[in-house]
Design an enzyme around this catalytic site. Structure first.
Site, PDB file in Angstrom:
ATOM      1  N   HIS A 325       0.855  -1.176   0.000  1.00 57.14           N
ATOM      2  CA  HIS A 325       0.000   0.000   0.000  1.00 57.14           C
ATOM      3  C   HIS A 325       0.889   1.223   0.000  1.00 57.14           C
ATOM      4  O   HIS A 325       1.929   1.236   0.644  1.00 57.14           O
ATOM      5  CB  HIS A 325      -0.915   0.020   1.233  1.00 57.14           C
ATOM      6  CG  HIS A 325      -2.051   0.967   1.074  1.00 57.14           C
ATOM      7  ND1 HIS A 325      -1.938   2.308   1.347  1.00 57.14           N
ATOM      8  CD2 HIS A 325      -3.311   0.769   0.636  1.00 57.14           C
ATOM      9  CE1 HIS A 325      -3.092   2.889   1.095  1.00 57.14           C
ATOM     10  NE2 HIS A 325      -3.944   1.990   0.648  1.00 57.14           N
ATOM     11  N   ASP A 382      -7.975  -5.102  -0.085  1.00 59.84           N
ATOM     12  CA  ASP A 382      -8.513  -5.943  -1.154  1.00 59.84           C
ATOM     13  C   ASP A 382      -8.189  -7.418  -0.973  1.00 59.84           C
ATOM     14  O   ASP A 382      -8.734  -8.252  -1.690  1.00 59.84           O
ATOM     15  CB  ASP A 382      -7.962  -5.477  -2.509  1.00 59.84           C
ATOM     16  CG  ASP A 382      -8.539  -4.133  -2.903  1.00 59.84           C
ATOM     17  OD1 ASP A 382      -9.721  -3.915  -2.597  1.00 59.84           O
ATOM     18  OD2 ASP A 382      -7.812  -3.315  -3.473  1.00 59.84           O
TER      19      ASP A 382
HETATM   20  N1  ACO Z   1       4.210  -7.760  -4.900  1.00 65.17           N
HETATM   21  C1  ACO Z   1       5.560  -7.751  -5.057  1.00 65.17           C
HETATM   22  N2  ACO Z   1       6.336  -6.676  -4.899  1.00 65.17           N
HETATM   23  C2  ACO Z   1       5.741  -5.528  -4.556  1.00 65.17           C
HETATM   24  C3  ACO Z   1       4.345  -5.434  -4.371  1.00 65.17           C
HETATM   25  C4  ACO Z   1       3.573  -6.607  -4.561  1.00 65.17           C
HETATM   26  N3  ACO Z   1       2.242  -6.576  -4.407  1.00 65.17           N
HETATM   27  N4  ACO Z   1       3.996  -4.164  -4.039  1.00 65.17           N
HETATM   28  C5  ACO Z   1       5.144  -3.480  -4.013  1.00 65.17           C
HETATM   29  N5  ACO Z   1       6.206  -4.306  -4.313  1.00 65.17           N
HETATM   30  C6  ACO Z   1       7.626  -3.933  -4.325  1.00 65.17           C
HETATM   31  C7  ACO Z   1       7.985  -3.099  -5.544  1.00 65.17           C
HETATM   32  O1  ACO Z   1       8.430  -3.910  -6.618  1.00 65.17           O
HETATM   33  C8  ACO Z   1       9.075  -2.227  -4.983  1.00 65.17           C
HETATM   34  O2  ACO Z   1      10.243  -3.013  -4.878  1.00 65.17           O
HETATM   35  P1  ACO Z   1      11.713  -2.334  -5.067  1.00 65.17           P
HETATM   36  O3  ACO Z   1      11.856  -1.365  -3.946  1.00 65.17           O
HETATM   37  O4  ACO Z   1      12.655  -3.482  -5.006  1.00 65.17           O
HETATM   38  O5  ACO Z   1      11.688  -1.675  -6.408  1.00 65.17           O
HETATM   39  C9  ACO Z   1       8.643  -1.943  -3.545  1.00 65.17           C
HETATM   40  O6  ACO Z   1       7.829  -3.081  -3.183  1.00 65.17           O
HETATM   41  C10 ACO Z   1       7.827  -0.662  -3.392  1.00 65.17           C
HETATM   42  O7  ACO Z   1       6.708  -0.730  -4.306  1.00 65.17           O
HETATM   43  P2  ACO Z   1       6.130   0.501  -5.093  1.00 65.17           P
HETATM   44  O8  ACO Z   1       5.404   0.004  -6.291  1.00 65.17           O
HETATM   45  O9  ACO Z   1       7.207   1.519  -5.308  1.00 65.17           O
HETATM   46  O10 ACO Z   1       5.121   1.077  -4.024  1.00 65.17           O
HETATM   47  P3  ACO Z   1       3.937   2.059  -4.321  1.00 65.17           P
HETATM   48  O11 ACO Z   1       3.651   2.731  -3.042  1.00 65.17           O
HETATM   49  O12 ACO Z   1       4.252   2.916  -5.506  1.00 65.17           O
HETATM   50  O13 ACO Z   1       2.735   1.100  -4.772  1.00 65.17           O
HETATM   51  C11 ACO Z   1       0.900  -0.383  -4.687  1.00 65.17           C
HETATM   52  C12 ACO Z   1       1.721   0.683  -3.921  1.00 65.17           C
HETATM   53  C13 ACO Z   1       0.506   0.150  -6.065  1.00 65.17           C
HETATM   54  C14 ACO Z   1      -0.373  -0.661  -3.897  1.00 65.17           C
HETATM   55  C15 ACO Z   1       1.755  -1.657  -4.825  1.00 65.17           C
HETATM   56  O14 ACO Z   1       2.097  -2.166  -3.556  1.00 65.17           O
HETATM   57  C16 ACO Z   1       1.033  -2.741  -5.648  1.00 65.17           C
HETATM   58  O15 ACO Z   1       1.138  -2.741  -6.883  1.00 65.17           O
HETATM   59  N6  ACO Z   1       0.314  -3.696  -4.989  1.00 65.17           N
HETATM   60  C17 ACO Z   1      -0.463  -4.700  -5.687  1.00 65.17           C
HETATM   61  C18 ACO Z   1      -1.769  -4.114  -6.196  1.00 65.17           C
HETATM   62  C19 ACO Z   1      -2.776  -3.871  -5.088  1.00 65.17           C
HETATM   63  O16 ACO Z   1      -3.014  -4.725  -4.248  1.00 65.17           O
HETATM   64  N7  ACO Z   1      -3.387  -2.690  -5.127  1.00 65.17           N
HETATM   65  C20 ACO Z   1      -4.418  -2.317  -4.176  1.00 65.17           C
HETATM   66  C21 ACO Z   1      -3.940  -1.238  -3.271  1.00 65.17           C
HETATM   67  S1  ACO Z   1      -5.164  -0.842  -2.080  1.00 65.17           S
HETATM   68  C22 ACO Z   1      -6.260   0.126  -2.903  1.00 65.17           C
HETATM   69  O17 ACO Z   1      -5.950   0.856  -3.801  1.00 65.17           O
HETATM   70  C23 ACO Z   1      -7.613  -0.001  -2.564  1.00 65.17           C
END
Ligand code: ACO
Length: 447
Positions: A325, A382
């Site tokens: 998140h 979610d």
């Molecule tokens: N699975 C694997 N790796 C992940 C995940 C995941 N679900 N989420 C983040 N990471 C990793 C990224 O690859 C990144 O790694 P790095 O530092 O080695 O490059 C690190 O964790 C940080 O992730 P970001 O994408 O930079 O974090 P951001 O805050 O931009 O994104 C997000 C948050 C979009 C929710 C992300 O965690 C994601 O894509 N999750 C899966 C989709 C999801 O469940 N979305 C619902 C969110 S809740 C809502 O909107 C209601």
């Protein structure tokens, strides 16, 4: 930015936060500038850089708005480190336990919990506006049977602006109030149409004697040939889920609603854009992705470790949906409540869903894995919500629609606040990285 006393001479600039005097000092190209510090009611701090460009010629870059506050808002407070979420000061735990979705909607939109009389009036208004113009049905009939319900929902909410052309973004308080009631009343009605069509069933009309959640369930599941009795367990679970989704401050869809509304676009168009933003799999669309992922893992033999490994491998392009998140870096308080609710609902309804077991295995494995621990990736709202929706009989492609119904009061409250505060049109800047100025070359002379 450095605390005072340990200032480094960074080039070209250096930000010093002088917290005592509530001023941030910026040294840029050898010149000093001061910017006020603003503090919120829960002691969150921000540097007000609204005069930055005027004074220095510089702008800030913050991709994904990770550090940028777009507004001051009195609606929702969340603390991602502590896992706190409050609507108008009331904790999400208290509201999910003791309140109803419509009461929470009232709280979010009007700022205070309603008295009995205020609530009775509000609920009555909503109950008596649930019917949708029959001509909207004609628009709906034009959609293909396999259209995604989120695309249909967004289009039909946008179409509402044609049915209520008096909504022009410049309305009186009284007119806006009516638009708000119409949105809250009609969204569940419209939402059920896609499901009915996908089943080849006739759509159901709303029943004004039913409460909000029961009315939705009745429109979803009753058939002309068989009466549908709303199960109170199902209705209560839906009520809780909608409350948990009702607002989440400046997330992607809410920021979209505020940004679109800041151009004085009408409330229907603004909410319709919010629905489109919510649909994305990185936002509300994740609830559909989670269940599809869990089902894929099950069909693949239930090897959760294989999927954990895939999620850790950046070249796979795979993410564990329902994990991570932007703001919560400890736990998502909504996920905790939903996880418990999923257990309760499945028990009460006597459902044994093998996907729940996969979800639990996946969560445990991820929480013990260094990759997820280091990056503070926890189950989000979610992760478990889809399991409850399945238990309630809601099909997977309707999950994000359920989220939209829940989020509607939040979008409305944020739109209304933005307009009442007379916020200026939202218009971010950029740093241009394209070709420098060059002369036009005639096509015949191009190589
Ligand atoms: N699975 C694997 N790796 C992940 C995940 C995941 N679900 N989420 C983040 N990471 C990793 C990224 O690859 C990144 O790694 P790095 O530092 O080695 O490059 C690190 O964790 C940080 O992730 P970001 O994408 O930079 O974090 P951001 O805050 O931009 O994104 C997000 C948050 C979009 C929710 C992300 O965690 C994601 O894509 N999750 C899966 C989709 C999801 O469940 N979305 C619902 C969110 S809740 C809502 O909107 C209601």
């Amino acid at each position: 930015m450095t605390p005072i006393g340990s200032a480094l001479s960074l080039t070209p600039f250096n930000f010093i936060l002088i917290s005592m005097s509530q001023i941030a000092e910026l040294t840029l190209d050898g010149k000093k500038y001061e910017f006020p510090i603003i503090e919120g009611s829960e002691q969150e701090k921000a540097i007000d850089i609204s005069k930055l460009r005027d004074q220095t010629g510089y702008i800030t870059i913050d991709s994904g708005y990770k550090n940028t506050g777009a507004t001051k808002s009195a609606i929702t407070f969340l603390d991602g480190e502590e896992g706190i979420l409050n609507y108008r000061g009331y904790s999400i735990e208290d509201l999910a336990e003791k309140s109803s979705f419509l009461e929470v909607a009232y709280l979010l939109i009007y700022g205070e919990l309603p008295t009995e009389k205020q609530f009775a009036e509000f609920e009555h208004e909503i109950r008596t506006h649930t019917l949708v113009n029959e001509d909207m049905r004609k628009i709906f009939e034009g959609f293909p049977v396999n259209a995604h319900p989120m695309g249909v929902l967004s289009s039909l909410v946008s179409a509402m602006s044609a049915f209520y052309p008096d909504a022009n973004g410049q309305n009186s308080e009284e007119a806006t109030q009516l638009h708000i009631i119409r949105l809250l009343a009609k969204l569940p009605t419209i939402a059920t149409w896609s499901y009915k069509k996908s089943q080849g069933h006739p759509v159901n009309y709303p029943q004004n004697d039913l409460d909000y959640c029961s009315n939705f369930l009745n429109m979803m599941f009753s058939l002309p040939v068989a009466k549908y009795n709303v199960d109170p367990v199902v209705s209560a679970a839906l009520n809780k889920l909608l409350i948990l989704h009702a607002d989440h401050e400046q997330n992607c869809s809410t920021s979209t609603v505020r940004l679109v509304g800041s151009s004085h676009a009408n409330i229907f168009s603004s909410i319709s854009s919010g629905i489109s933003a919510l649909w994305g799999p990185l936002h509300g669309g994740a609830n559909q992705e989670v269940i599809e992922m869990l089902e894929a893992i099950k069909a693949d033999g239930g090897d959760t470790q294989k999927y954990i490994n895939m999620a850790k491998d950046k070249s796979s392009g795979f993410r564990l949906f329902g994990f991570g998140h932007r703001v919560y870096k400890n736990f998502d308080p909504r996920a905790r409540i939903i996880k418990k609710a999923a257990d309760d609902v499945l028990n009460k309804l006597g459902i044994n869903d093998p996907v729940l077991e996969i979800a639990q295995k996946l969560e445990k494995a991820a929480l013990e894995d260094e990759y997820f621990v280091q990056r503070k990736l926890y189950p989000n709202v979610d992760f478990y919500s889809g399991i409850i929706y399945r238990a309630l009989g809601i099909p997977t492609n309707m999950f994000t629609v359920m989220f939209a119904i829940g989020r509607l009061p939040g979008w409305i409250a944020q739109w209304k606040e933005m307009r009442e505060n007379k916020e200026p049109i939202g218009r971010p800047r950029q740093i241009y990285t394209g070709a420098p100025k060059r002369d036009f070359v005639l096509m015949s002379e191009r190589k």
